[in-house]
Design an enzyme around this catalytic site. Structure first.
Site, PDB file in Angstrom:
ATOM      1  CD  GLU A 179     -27.528 -32.138 -37.835  1.00 25.55           C
ATOM      2  OE1 GLU A 179     -28.645 -31.455 -38.569  1.00 25.55           O
ATOM      3  OE2 GLU A 179     -27.588 -32.866 -37.666  1.00 25.55           O
ATOM      4  CB  CYS A 186     -30.679 -24.715 -40.691  1.00 28.45           C
ATOM      5  SG  CYS A 186     -29.653 -24.278 -39.410  1.00 28.45           S
TER       6      CYS A 186
END
Length: 476
Positions: A219, A253
């Site tokens: 990720e 993120c």
């Protein structure tokens, strides 16, 4: 709250790994009762220590308690309880539909744990992005090591203290340390690695995993853009974009990284941002009651400050500093695609506005960039929705809001290309740490049906066994 974080020695890491391998091979972790008990203990750990976890997050990040409770502690508890509720269903073997001639083979797909797994968490959301995947690992029946992020020492130390008090230390352990300790951890053999962090570090993790051909989930984030339809309510769009940007001071993120705004609507959009800014922080973000978080460390603060000093755009909101800890939410207009702000993920409270002529112009820009973890768009048009669905790529497409996709644990979370690969969240976290083990049982009583496959091969056998090659293919 000042914490001195004790790093785990290489010898201790080796002992932990060996102990977890032994425990997994013993089979005790595979029991559904064991998994359920550990999940409930994990929930108790988080709930019993909610205030201490909030304090640790505030000490490390000055993260407001509301953000900690909603996005970290509450999210973890929700993930655990969802896993407990659905554990029996998730682990049920599946019976795929097969061709009639194989119907007696008892074809089954079993959900079995991959083994001993490694979860490397990031500093920005150190609970949900480490313990969240752990929920999936426990539910899948895996043993797990959590490598806690050293840049949040209060959180890392607290997790190391709490794990053995609530979870079985023979199956679940926290490892603390920096680059040397992480490098040592990665030198060991794991059955799956889940890493959340930067693309640069993700490449290092991938290289280490290749040594043992270890499956990995990455990720990695990236520059998540926002597209604004000129017919959408600019004030509402601005408020929701700024809300997504303020989370953890932009250190997220899936934070809105830059906004593509139609030329005719730029002034109106900025006016909406100004209005929302004054509503969110009536006395300014640095006021004692404003609860504005900090940049993780002086190095990251200097990086962001360097961006502000070298951008060719114009600051229209914010741009103030509070020592080496905080930067006010900042909006910059007149940003071109070759600006310093567009080189890498910003990962801070800076929002560039890029002027576009129309949706096609925006899509051309999106197509020229790496695939983002999230693409945000504000529109009420079904036509634009369909165009974005079929003309762009992203880990997730979110219409008319930012950040709130993280509340939907029923769908997978994951990137594509430079923003990562693999997925987790809810049931998908369970699936990430689960091997689908195929199984058949071909009855001896059907041996008479197998004769055509054995030598000596004859023309009659060939014609019978090659019949599928001559099947009729339907018209399109």
């Amino acid at each position: 709250m000042s914490t001195s974080l004790r790093y785990t020695s290489p010898e201790e890491i080796d002992q932990i790994h060996a102990r977890l391998v032994k425990t997994f091979k013993s089979g005790v972790i595979r029991s559904l009762d064991y998994r359920r008990r550990q999940l409930l203990q994990l929930a108790r750990m988080v709930q019993d220590n909610a205030t201490a976890l909030e304090d640790a997050l505030y000490a490390d990040l000055r993260k407001p308690r509301l953000e900690s409770s909603q996005a970290e502690i509450g999210a973890v508890l929700g993930a655990v309880l969802n896993a407990v509720e659905n554990l029996d269903e998730w682990t049920q073997p599946e019976k795929p539909k097969v061709a009639a001639w194989r119907s007696s083979w008892d074809t089954t797909v079993y959900k079995v744990p991959k083994g001993v797994v490694l979860i490397i968490g990031p500093w920005n959301y150190p609970l949900i992005l480490t313990i969240g995947p752990l929920v999936g690992a426990i539910a899948a029946g895996c043993a797990a090591v959590v490598k806690a992020p050293e840049l949040v020492p209060s959180v890392a130390a607290l997790l190391a203290e709490l794990f053995p008090k609530y979870l079985d230390p023979e199956g679940y352990q926290v490892v603390n340390g920096a680059i040397p300790e992480t490098t040592h951890v990665l030198d060991l053999r794991w059955d799956h690695i889940l890493f959340t962090g930067s693309e640069k570090t993700g490449r290092i993790v991938s290289y280490a995993a290749a040594k043992y051909v270890t499956p990995i989930t990455l990720e990695l984030g990236g520059k998540s853009p926002v597209v604004i339809d000129p017919d959408f309510d600019m004030e509402l769009a601005a408020k929701r974009v700024l809300y997504g940007k303020l989370q953890n001071s932009g250190q997220l993120c899936v934070s809105p990284d830059y906004t593509l705004v139609p030329r005719a609507k730029v002034d109106e959009f900025i006016a909406g941002l100004l209005k929302a800014y004054r509503e969110f922080w009536p006395n300014g973000p640095f006021h004692e009651g404003s609860q504005w978080g900090k940049i993780i460390n002086p190095a990251h603060h200097a990086r962001l400050r360097n961006l502000l000093e070298h951008t060719k755009g114009t600051i229209v909101i914010g741009g103030e500093y509070d020592g080496e800890e905080r930067i006010s939410p900042t909006v910059i207009t007149g940003v071109e695609m070759d600006d310093v702000l567009m080189e890498d993920e910003i990962f801070g409270p800076i929002l560039p506005i890029i002027t576009v002529e129309d949706l096609d112009d925006a899509i051309r820009i999106l197509d020229s960039q790496n695939i983002p973890l999230a693409l945000y768009a504000f529109t009420n048009s079904e036509q634009i929705k369909q165009k974005l669905l079929h003309s762009t790529n992203s880990g997730t497409l979110v219409l008319n809001d930012t950040y709130s996709q993280l509340a939907v644990y029923e769908m997978p979370f994951g990137g594509q290309g430079n923003s990562g690969h693999g997925r987790w969240y809810g049931k998908h976290a369970f699936e990430t740490f689960t091997h689908l083990r195929s199984y058949i049982n071909v009855p001896p009583s059907e041996e008479h049906l197998m004769n055509l496959r054995y030598p000596p091969y004859t023309e009659d056998k060939y014609l019978a066994m090659s019949a599928p090659v001559r099947l009729a293919i339907p018209d399109a």
